[in-house]
Design a protein around this motif. Structure first.
Motif, mmCIF file in Angstrom:
data_model
loop_
_atom_site.group_PDB
_atom_site.id
_atom_site.type_symbol
_atom_site.label_atom_id
_atom_site.label_comp_id
_atom_site.label_asym_id
_atom_site.label_seq_id
_atom_site.Cartn_x
_atom_site.Cartn_y
_atom_site.Cartn_z
ATOM 1 N N LEU A 222 -4.549 13.849 9.555
ATOM 2 C CA LEU A 222 -5.104 13.094 8.426
ATOM 3 C C LEU A 222 -4.140 12.003 7.970
ATOM 4 O O LEU A 222 -4.552 10.897 7.625
ATOM 5 C CB LEU A 222 -5.423 14.034 7.258
ATOM 6 C CG LEU A 222 -6.586 15.008 7.469
ATOM 7 C CD1 LEU A 222 -6.801 15.862 6.217
ATOM 8 C CD2 LEU A 222 -7.888 14.275 7.825
ATOM 9 N N LEU A 223 -2.843 12.319 7.987
ATOM 10 C CA LEU A 223 -1.876 11.309 7.560
ATOM 11 C C LEU A 223 -1.759 10.184 8.585
ATOM 12 O O LEU A 223 -1.662 9.005 8.210
ATOM 13 C CB LEU A 223 -0.511 11.954 7.308
ATOM 14 C CG LEU A 223 0.591 11.020 6.769
ATOM 15 C CD1 LEU A 223 0.118 10.237 5.546
ATOM 16 C CD2 LEU A 223 1.848 11.813 6.432
ATOM 17 N N GLN A 224 -1.793 10.511 9.867
ATOM 18 C CA GLN A 224 -1.780 9.462 10.896
ATOM 19 C C GLN A 224 -2.986 8.543 10.750
ATOM 20 O O GLN A 224 -2.864 7.320 10.898
ATOM 21 C CB GLN A 224 -1.767 10.091 12.301
ATOM 22 C CG GLN A 224 -0.445 10.699 12.703
ATOM 23 C CD GLN A 224 -0.543 11.525 13.978
ATOM 24 O OE1 GLN A 224 -1.625 11.937 14.390
ATOM 25 N NE2 GLN A 224 0.605 11.772 14.613
ATOM 26 N N ARG A 225 -4.147 9.120 10.440
ATOM 27 C CA ARG A 225 -5.361 8.315 10.231
ATOM 28 C C ARG A 225 -5.174 7.366 9.061
ATOM 29 O O ARG A 225 -5.555 6.190 9.133
ATOM 30 C CB ARG A 225 -6.572 9.215 9.959
ATOM 31 C CG ARG A 225 -7.165 9.880 11.179
ATOM 32 C CD ARG A 225 -8.310 10.804 10.790
ATOM 33 N NE ARG A 225 -9.417 10.082 10.192
ATOM 34 C CZ ARG A 225 -10.411 9.522 10.869
ATOM 35 N NH1 ARG A 225 -10.408 9.575 12.196
ATOM 36 N NH2 ARG A 225 -11.397 8.901 10.258
ATOM 37 N N LEU B 277 0.852 -1.191 0.000
ATOM 38 C CA LEU B 277 0.000 0.000 0.000
ATOM 39 C C LEU B 277 0.888 1.241 0.000
ATOM 40 O O LEU B 277 1.858 1.316 0.755
ATOM 41 C CB LEU B 277 -0.928 -0.011 1.213
ATOM 42 C CG LEU B 277 -1.986 1.083 1.255
ATOM 43 C CD1 LEU B 277 -3.282 0.550 1.891
ATOM 44 C CD2 LEU B 277 -1.510 2.304 2.021
ATOM 45 N N ILE B 278 0.544 2.185 -0.867
ATOM 46 C CA ILE B 278 1.304 3.431 -0.992
ATOM 47 C C ILE B 278 0.392 4.596 -0.614
ATOM 48 O O ILE B 278 -0.678 4.773 -1.214
ATOM 49 C CB ILE B 278 1.813 3.617 -2.431
ATOM 50 C CG1 ILE B 278 2.728 2.453 -2.836
ATOM 51 C CG2 ILE B 278 2.549 4.950 -2.583
ATOM 52 C CD1 ILE B 278 2.975 2.353 -4.326
ATOM 53 N N ILE B 279 0.806 5.363 0.387
ATOM 54 C CA ILE B 279 0.065 6.569 0.761
ATOM 55 C C ILE B 279 0.783 7.760 0.136
ATOM 56 O O ILE B 279 1.949 8.028 0.449
ATOM 57 C CB ILE B 279 -0.026 6.731 2.292
ATOM 58 C CG1 ILE B 279 -0.748 5.527 2.912
ATOM 59 C CG2 ILE B 279 -0.765 8.024 2.642
ATOM 60 C CD1 ILE B 279 -0.781 5.536 4.429
ATOM 61 N N LEU B 280 0.091 8.442 -0.757
ATOM 62 C CA LEU B 280 0.662 9.579 -1.480
ATOM 63 C C LEU B 280 0.410 10.851 -0.672
ATOM 64 O O LEU B 280 -0.726 11.297 -0.549
ATOM 65 C CB LEU B 280 0.036 9.668 -2.871
ATOM 66 C CG LEU B 280 0.185 8.383 -3.718
ATOM 67 C CD1 LEU B 280 -0.760 8.411 -4.902
ATOM 68 C CD2 LEU B 280 1.622 8.220 -4.182
ATOM 69 N N LEU C 248 -4.662 8.170 -0.805
ATOM 70 C CA LEU C 248 -4.318 9.543 -0.421
ATOM 71 C C LEU C 248 -4.536 9.705 1.083
ATOM 72 O O LEU C 248 -5.155 8.851 1.720
ATOM 73 C CB LEU C 248 -5.190 10.541 -1.190
ATOM 74 C CG LEU C 248 -5.166 10.426 -2.719
ATOM 75 C CD1 LEU C 248 -6.181 11.384 -3.340
ATOM 76 C CD2 LEU C 248 -3.777 10.704 -3.259
ATOM 77 N N CYS C 249 -4.067 10.809 1.619
ATOM 78 C CA CYS C 249 -4.304 11.019 3.055
ATOM 79 C C CYS C 249 -5.475 11.973 3.294
ATOM 80 O O CYS C 249 -5.847 12.198 4.442
ATOM 81 C CB CYS C 249 -3.050 11.539 3.747
ATOM 82 S SG CYS C 249 -2.629 13.243 3.350
ATOM 83 N N ASP C 250 -6.047 12.528 2.220
ATOM 84 C CA ASP C 250 -7.089 13.539 2.442
ATOM 85 C C ASP C 250 -8.508 13.021 2.196
ATOM 86 O O ASP C 250 -9.434 13.792 2.023
ATOM 87 C CB ASP C 250 -6.817 14.783 1.591
ATOM 88 C CG ASP C 250 -6.973 14.543 0.095
ATOM 89 O OD1 ASP C 250 -7.085 13.364 -0.315
ATOM 90 O OD2 ASP C 250 -6.978 15.527 -0.661
#
Length: 196
Positions: free
Chosen positions: A29-32, A4-7, A103-105
Motif C-alpha cells: 500500500l505504501l509503495q502504491r 506532498l507528505i505521505i503519513l 495517507l497510504c491506506d
C-alpha cells in the motif's frame, strides 16, 4: 511549487500487522502511494513519514526518489507526523507554496486525483482543497502555505480534518467517492481483494 507528505507512521493496531506492507495489485500500500505521488508529476518534493514498524517498512521503499523521515513521537498521534512532514518539506524547499497530505491506506488515490487537487488550487483562491466522500471532506487534501502555522500547531490525534472544519469557508471540494475506502481492519483488506 507543491510538496506532498505521505503519513505512514501509524501502528495499524486494529489490523494487527503493518498496513503499509499489505500487498494490493503487486505492490505494498505504501509503495502504491509513493508511485502515485511520483507519477502525478505535480509535486516537486515528496516526504514519507514513518514511525511504528519502521524497520520492516523502510526496506520496501528505500529505492524510491523520495525523502524518508522517522517520527520518534508517532505514538502521540497523527498530528506529530503532520508537524514533522511540514517541517521536513520546508527544510527541503523553503519556498514551498502548498502541501498535500495523503495517507497510504486509501488504495484508490491515483495520479489524476493529485493533479486535480493542484489544478483546483491553481484555478481558485481557496487555501484548502479537500476530497469529498461519504458526506465528509478529508484527505488527500491540499493546504496553502498560509495554513502551515496551523498545521504545525496540531496536537495528538488532531488531523487535517480539524482545519478543514475550522476553515470551511476556504475549502474547495474535489469529488472522490472511493476515498471512503480505507484499510483499518483485516475485513477491509479482504474486501479490497474482491474489488477488481
Amino acid at each position: 511549487m507543491t510538496g506532498l507528505i505521505i503519513l505512514a507512521a501509524g501502528a495499524s493496531s486494529r489490523l494487527g500487522t503493518p498496513k503499509q506492507n499489505l500487498i494490493y495489485q503487486g505492490q505494498t500500500l505504501l509503495q502504491r502511494a509513493i508511485h502515485t505521488a511520483l507519477t502525478s508529476a505535480c509535486c516537486e518534493k515528496i516526504v514519507v513519514v514513518l514511525g511504528a514498524n519502521e524497520g520492516v517498512i523502510r526496506p520496501n521503499i528505500s529505492d524510491h526518489q523520495i525523502h524518508i523521515t522517522y517520527n520518534p513521537n508517532w505514538q502521540e498521534g497523527i498530528a506529530s507526523s503532520i508537524r514533522l512532514g511540514i517541517t521536513e518539506l520546508q527544510k527541503l524547499e523553503p519556498n514551498i507554496k502548498a502541501a498535500i497530505l495523503m495517507l497510504c491506506d486509501q488504495p484508490f488515490v491515483d495520479p489524476l486525483l493529485i493533479y486535480q487537487l493542484t489544478e483546483r488550487k491553481a484555478e481558485n483562491n481557496n487555501g484548502i482543497v479537500a476530497c469529498a466522500y461519504k458526506d465528509t471532506l478529508g484527505v488527500p487534501a491540499l493546504f496553502d502555505a498560509s495554513y502551515f502555522p496551523q498545521l504545525l500547531m496540531l496536537q495528538g490525534k488532531e488531523g487535517a480534518k480539524k482545519l478543514i472544519k475550522a476553515f470551511s469557508h476556504d475549502v474547495l471540494p474535489v469529488a472522490f467517492p472511493l476515498g471512503a475506502i480505507d484499510i483499518d481492519t483485516m475485513d477491509d483488506y479482504e474486501g479490497l481483494g474482491e474489488r477488481k
